[in-house]
Design an enzyme around this catalytic site. Structure first.
Site, PDB file in Angstrom:
ATOM      1  N   HIS A   1     -76.553  -7.641  35.674  1.00  0.00           N
ATOM      2  CA  HIS A   1     -75.219  -7.140  35.367  1.00  0.00           C
ATOM      3  C   HIS A   1     -74.459  -8.015  34.390  1.00  0.00           C
ATOM      4  O   HIS A   1     -73.569  -7.537  33.701  1.00  0.00           O
ATOM      5  CB  HIS A   1     -74.444  -6.849  36.662  1.00  0.00           C
ATOM      6  CG  HIS A   1     -74.927  -5.558  37.258  1.00  0.00           C
ATOM      7  ND1 HIS A   1     -76.018  -5.498  38.078  1.00  0.00           N
ATOM      8  CD2 HIS A   1     -74.536  -4.287  37.068  1.00  0.00           C
ATOM      9  CE1 HIS A   1     -76.253  -4.228  38.401  1.00  0.00           C
ATOM     10  NE2 HIS A   1     -75.369  -3.474  37.803  1.00  0.00           N
ATOM     11  N   GLU A 242     -81.783   7.652  40.585  1.00  0.00           N
ATOM     12  CA  GLU A 242     -82.319   6.338  40.215  1.00  0.00           C
ATOM     13  C   GLU A 242     -83.443   5.905  41.149  1.00  0.00           C
ATOM     14  O   GLU A 242     -84.027   4.842  40.980  1.00  0.00           O
ATOM     15  CB  GLU A 242     -81.203   5.289  40.165  1.00  0.00           C
ATOM     16  CG  GLU A 242     -80.328   5.239  41.398  1.00  0.00           C
ATOM     17  CD  GLU A 242     -79.121   4.307  41.240  1.00  0.00           C
ATOM     18  OE1 GLU A 242     -79.057   3.518  40.288  1.00  0.00           O
ATOM     19  OE2 GLU A 242     -78.226   4.385  42.114  1.00  0.00           O
ATOM     20  N   ASP A 266     -82.194   1.323  37.343  1.00  0.00           N
ATOM     21  CA  ASP A 266     -82.938   1.253  38.600  1.00  0.00           C
ATOM     22  C   ASP A 266     -84.165   2.160  38.580  1.00  0.00           C
ATOM     23  O   ASP A 266     -85.203   1.796  39.119  1.00  0.00           O
ATOM     24  CB  ASP A 266     -82.022   1.625  39.777  1.00  0.00           C
ATOM     25  CG  ASP A 266     -81.180   0.440  40.209  1.00  0.00           C
ATOM     26  OD1 ASP A 266     -81.757  -0.647  40.380  1.00  0.00           O
ATOM     27  OD2 ASP A 266     -79.963   0.592  40.354  1.00  0.00           O
ATOM     28  N   CYS A 313     -76.735   7.643  32.504  1.00  0.00           N
ATOM     29  CA  CYS A 313     -75.731   6.573  32.462  1.00  0.00           C
ATOM     30  C   CYS A 313     -76.353   5.185  32.572  1.00  0.00           C
ATOM     31  O   CYS A 313     -75.633   4.193  32.616  1.00  0.00           O
ATOM     32  CB  CYS A 313     -74.680   6.762  33.544  1.00  0.00           C
ATOM     33  SG  CYS A 313     -75.353   6.580  35.197  1.00  0.00           S
TER      34      CYS A 313
END
Ligand code: PEP
Ligand code: MG
Length: 392
Positions: A1, A242, A266, A313
């Site tokens: 992240h 995901e 993911d 996304c």
């Protein structure tokens, strides 16, 4: 992240550099080539010159891409593509807001990471309604808490797990912790009257997950109704795709959800069995693996058959080469880091549908990630860059 954050601000970053703190020192000349994923310490004069010329070309390309920003995203063949933002705080990229079609992913984790207590319903309500108001009629997709895995929480003691990415993460955790889930759903539904809210659940693996999450929403709606608190009863409820299991049964998921958003970050780690946090297996984390395209196509087709929105996304949603093939598969909604918007608009404006279809077909027949990536990169840099004379 941290990588996602760096990308959203357009900051070049290279991760997983072995012993960087021992091998680099203050004041040293270093080339950081984030495209190649390389850090070159004490570069030679020739390396510096080569890097400077690459940098100049990159700056020219960025300037060209910027000139596509203001126009709505439309292919050369006239197909309108929605460009939405991935955001992770209330610090919105104001300069981009007039030029995007909404928010495809609002990560809510920041609310839970800032303080030692679980954020109150009121705090969350303020945040969600502020973002909804900023986008007016445009959809704002807010994802419920996705914690666990790589994201520990200061406000909650979570048991250590041997495989946190395969553990009690995201929706699984929320379903088992009403003290977290209920205030978030209440805050979301209360905020729904201030804009066009879409609620999205992360880490959905089965229809059972969807049914449990929807039941939670219905119960909270009943609660609010009995308290006389207004909310939009037509709020759309969707899922992140995901986990491969839900992608495979996307036809069934499509019947029970209002929309889907494909989370490639993911999806890739679960499909390729390669931890997205472990640099030692980075070579196995193959975003352009032919299996990724085949699986994603299953999801796009399933949602398009029932005429429900499907979006991407994950970080690949802002990658022009990857996305060009998805347009060929019929995907029309892309959500991305703010820094990716100009280049995506540039690619789309220079893409005709025949090329996109060719890309979609080609990726299905390629044998390796390297082949797919090379093919798509060549296609995009050759046919989809455009020049200033062809601006929309
Ligand atoms: C994803 O998995 O693609 C995604 C968008 O979610 P996150 O990166 O927050 O796990
Ligand atoms: Mg995810």
């Amino acid at each position: 992240h941290s990588s996602i954050l760096a990308r959203s601000y357009g900051i070049p970053a290279v991760c997983g550099v072995d012993q960087a703190r021992q091998r680099l020192y203050n004041g040293q000349t270093v080339i950081l080539d984030a495209f190649a994923g390389k850090v070159i310490a004490d570069p030679s004069a020739a390396q510096i010159a080569e890097c400077a010329s690459k940098r100049n070309a990159l700056m020219r390309q960025k300037e060209l891409a910027q000139s596509y920003l203001a126009a709505p995203a439309m292919t050369k063949s006239g197909k309108r593509i929605d460009i939405e933002l991935n955001i992770g705080s209330t610090n919105l990229p104001e300069d981009l807001l007039p030029y995007v079609d909404g928010v495809g992913l609002f990560r809510t984790e920041f609310l839970y990471m800032e303080k030692k207590e679980i954020p109150s319903e009121e705090t969350q309500f303020e945040v969600y309604s502020k973002v909804l108001r900023a986008f007016g009629d445009r959809p704002v997709t807010i994802r419920t808490l996705d914690i666990g895995g790589d994201k520990p929480l200061p406000c909650m003691e979570l048991p250590r797990e041997n495989n946190p990415f395969l553990g009690n993460r995201a929706l699984r955790l929320c379903l088992s912790r009403p003290e977290i889930f209920r205030p978030q759903l209440r805050a979301l539904l209360r905020a729904s009257v201030y804009g066009n809210l879409r609620i999205m659940f992360p880490m959905v693996g089965s229809l059972d997950d969807i049914r449990q999450a929807r039941k939670w929403v219905e119960d909270v709606q009943t609660e609010l109704r009995s308290e006389g608190i207004p909310f939009d009863p037509n709020t759309k409820i969707g899922i992140m795709v995901e986990i491969p299991s839900i992608a495979v049964i996307a036809d069934l998921a499509a019947k029970e959800t209002d929309f889907a958003c494909i989370g490639t970050n993911d999806l890739c780690q679960y499909l390729c069995a390669a931890d997205r946090m472990n640099p030692d297996v980075a070579a196995y984390y193959q975003s352009f693996h032919p299996a990724m395209f085949r699986l994603i196509r299953t999801v796009i087709d399933a949602y398009s058959r029932v005429k429900k929105p499907c979006c991407i996304c994950g970080e690949l949603g802002g990658d022009p080469a990857f996305s060009c093939a998805l347009i060929g598969m019929g995907l029309t909604q892309f959500s991305m880091s703010p820094s990716a918007v100009p280049e995506m608009k540039q690619m789309i404006a220079n893409l005709d549908e025949a090329t996109a279809e060719r890309a979609a077909q080609a990726v299905q027949s390629k044998e390796s990630a390297a082949e797919v990536q090379e093919f798509l990169n060549r296609l995009v840099s050759g046919e989809c860059k455009g020049n200033k004379d062809q601006l929309p």
